[in-house]
Design an enzyme around this catalytic site. Structure first.
Site, mmCIF file in Angstrom:
data_model
loop_
_atom_site.group_PDB
_atom_site.id
_atom_site.type_symbol
_atom_site.label_atom_id
_atom_site.label_comp_id
_atom_site.label_asym_id
_atom_site.label_seq_id
_atom_site.Cartn_x
_atom_site.Cartn_y
_atom_site.Cartn_z
ATOM 1 N N ALA A 262 3.681 -3.424 8.780
ATOM 2 C CA ALA A 262 3.115 -3.874 10.060
ATOM 3 C C ALA A 262 4.146 -3.904 11.189
ATOM 4 C CB ALA A 262 2.477 -5.254 9.884
ATOM 5 N N TYR B 92 1.496 13.738 -1.049
ATOM 6 C CA TYR B 92 0.818 12.803 -0.132
ATOM 7 C C TYR B 92 -0.691 12.816 -0.387
ATOM 8 C CZ TYR B 92 -0.592 10.600 4.298
ATOM 9 O OH TYR B 92 -1.136 9.763 5.248
ATOM 10 N N LYS C 111 -3.150 9.758 -1.786
ATOM 11 C CA LYS C 111 -4.293 9.202 -1.047
ATOM 12 C C LYS C 111 -5.605 9.392 -1.820
ATOM 13 C CE LYS C 111 -1.977 7.615 2.485
ATOM 14 N NZ LYS C 111 -1.804 6.168 2.664
HETATM 15 P P1 NAP Z 1 4.448 4.902 10.330
HETATM 16 O O1 NAP Z 1 4.310 4.900 11.815
HETATM 17 O O2 NAP Z 1 5.373 5.865 9.690
HETATM 18 O O3 NAP Z 1 4.798 3.407 9.856
HETATM 19 C C1 NAP Z 1 4.979 3.169 8.482
HETATM 20 C C2 NAP Z 1 5.048 1.682 8.210
HETATM 21 O O4 NAP Z 1 5.145 1.509 6.790
HETATM 22 C C3 NAP Z 1 6.262 1.015 8.806
HETATM 23 O O5 NAP Z 1 5.905 -0.293 9.213
HETATM 24 C C4 NAP Z 1 7.261 0.958 7.643
HETATM 25 O O6 NAP Z 1 8.165 -0.128 7.709
HETATM 26 C C5 NAP Z 1 6.312 0.743 6.478
HETATM 27 N N1 NAP Z 1 6.859 1.165 5.188
HETATM 28 C C6 NAP Z 1 7.234 2.400 4.778
HETATM 29 N N2 NAP Z 1 7.665 2.378 3.498
HETATM 30 C C7 NAP Z 1 7.553 1.084 3.086
HETATM 31 C C8 NAP Z 1 7.833 0.407 1.875
HETATM 32 N N3 NAP Z 1 8.329 1.068 0.813
HETATM 33 N N4 NAP Z 1 7.609 -0.920 1.798
HETATM 34 C C9 NAP Z 1 7.114 -1.607 2.877
HETATM 35 N N5 NAP Z 1 6.827 -1.008 4.055
HETATM 36 C C10 NAP Z 1 7.046 0.313 4.156
HETATM 37 O O7 NAP Z 1 3.010 5.161 9.644
HETATM 38 P P2 NAP Z 1 1.524 5.085 10.262
HETATM 39 O O8 NAP Z 1 1.219 6.378 10.900
HETATM 40 O O9 NAP Z 1 1.349 3.824 11.022
HETATM 41 O O10 NAP Z 1 0.676 5.060 8.902
HETATM 42 C C11 NAP Z 1 0.172 3.869 8.322
HETATM 43 C C12 NAP Z 1 -0.742 4.233 7.158
HETATM 44 O O11 NAP Z 1 -1.807 5.071 7.620
HETATM 45 C C13 NAP Z 1 -0.045 5.008 6.038
HETATM 46 O O12 NAP Z 1 -0.538 4.605 4.788
HETATM 47 C C14 NAP Z 1 -0.445 6.446 6.316
HETATM 48 O O13 NAP Z 1 -0.401 7.252 5.165
HETATM 49 C C15 NAP Z 1 -1.852 6.270 6.859
HETATM 50 N N6 NAP Z 1 -2.293 7.391 7.694
HETATM 51 C C16 NAP Z 1 -1.649 7.694 8.853
HETATM 52 C C17 NAP Z 1 -2.089 8.775 9.611
HETATM 53 C C18 NAP Z 1 -1.435 9.179 10.921
HETATM 54 O O14 NAP Z 1 -1.775 10.247 11.451
HETATM 55 N N7 NAP Z 1 -0.546 8.397 11.492
HETATM 56 C C19 NAP Z 1 -3.180 9.537 9.170
HETATM 57 C C20 NAP Z 1 -3.808 9.196 7.980
HETATM 58 C C21 NAP Z 1 -3.356 8.117 7.245
HETATM 59 P P3 NAP Z 1 9.558 -0.074 8.564
HETATM 60 O O15 NAP Z 1 9.161 0.171 10.001
HETATM 61 O O16 NAP Z 1 10.174 -1.419 8.381
HETATM 62 O O17 NAP Z 1 10.381 1.041 8.026
#
Ligand code: NAP
Length: 253
Positions: free
Chosen positions: A13, A156, A160
């Site tokens: 978050a 990935y 999912k």
């Molecule tokens: P993001 O911007 O890369 O942010 C990732 C977040 O996850 C960060 O808060 C990070 O923490 C945390 N994180 C990563 N590895 C971790 C671990 N081992 N333990 C605890 N926290 C961890 O990602 P996002 O785009 O917001 O994506 C969020 C979710 O939505 C993911 O599951 C992703 O697969 C899914 N999703 C995203 C998209 C997209 O287009 N963005 C599309 C489909 C699905 P730190 O900041 O502290 O490193």
């Protein structure tokens, strides 16, 4: 601290989608456990923002790929807030565009540990409390790659697809205990993760991909947060075991 307000644990978050979800749930009156891995400044800044707005939040560092850290995160949230109503398994990583043939086993394993085992560990940690209260909501972040099966996103996509299966099986198992379980499968959302994917695809291919989505644009983190808000609300009281696609109308090509 302990009071009667509902509490949500949101993983990952500190930024992106998870941050928007934590803020939205705080706006709805939830006490929020803001989990992060490395970005403590961002996590603390969000906690301060929620507190300044009259809400309650605490930051918890935990690596979701470690079962002991997941257990500690849940214990910490319970100790801080006294109850636990919602778990949002949002933390996740994407991968560099490597075909399966060239993917190192360590990268495959790391992906599954964070994106699939992480939600499993957290679910195991929250279920005893939710079962005891005979109420709870779990929302898992999937992705619409499970409709697209894009080349070079093997680990990935598999992680999912596993999240979707975990969601559907768990909903059957926990429905009788009053616990609802759903997943949200976003399309491309403007976060660091999509910026990385865009850099890998190259701007031309990335723009063509985004244009191929019926709404013709990337989504905003808040547009995922509003779906989470709905899923954990009374308005969704008959909704469980579903993967909800929030993807601008189609997975794109
Ligand atoms: P993001 O911007 O890369 O942010 C990732 C977040 O996850 C960060 O808060 C990070 O923490 C945390 N994180 C990563 N590895 C971790 C671990 N081992 N333990 C605890 N926290 C961890 O990602 P996002 O785009 O917001 O994506 C969020 C979710 O939505 C993911 O599951 C992703 O697969 C899914 N999703 C995203 C998209 C997209 O287009 N963005 C599309 C489909 C699905 P730190 O900041 O502290 O490193």
């Amino acid at each position: 601290m302990s009071d009667a307000r509902r509490t949500a644990v949101v993983t990952g978050a500190s930024r992106g989608i998870g941050r928007a979800i934590a803020q939205a749930l705080a706006d709805d009156g939830f006490q929020v456990a803001v989990n992060y891995l490395t970005r403590d400044l961002e996590a603390r800044e969000l906690v301060d923002k929620i507190s300044a707005g009259g809400g309650a939040a605490r930051a918890f560092r935990a690596n979701v790929s470690d079962p002991a850290e997941c257990a500690r995160l849940v214990e910490g949230a319970l100790a801080a807030f006294g109850r636990l109503d919602v778990l949002v398994n949002n933390a996740g990583i994407s991968q560099t565009g490597v075909p399966i043939a060239d993917l190192p086993a360590e990268d495959w394993e790391r992906m599954l540990r964070i994106n699939l085992s992480g939600p499993f560990y957290l679910i195991k940690a929250v279920l005893p409390h939710m079962r005891q209260r005979r109420s709870g909501h779990i929302v898992n972040l999937s992705s619409n790659v499970t409709q697209r099966f894009p080349a070079t996103y093997g680990a990935y996509t598999v992680s999912k697809a596993g999240v979707d299966a975990l969601t559907r099986v768990l909903a059957k198992e926990e429905g009788p205990n009053g616990i609802r379980v759903n997943a949200i499968a976003p399309g491309p959302i403007a976060t660091d993760m999509f910026a990385q994917a865009r850099a890998l695809m190259g701007p031309e291919r990335a723009d063509a991909f985004v244009k191929s989505i019926p709404l013709g644009r990337t989504g905003r983190p808040e547009e995922i947060a509003s779906a989470v808000r709905f899923l954990v609300s009374e308005a969704a009281s008959y909704l469980t075991g579903q993967v909800v696609y929030v993807n601008g109308g189609g997975p794109g090509g």
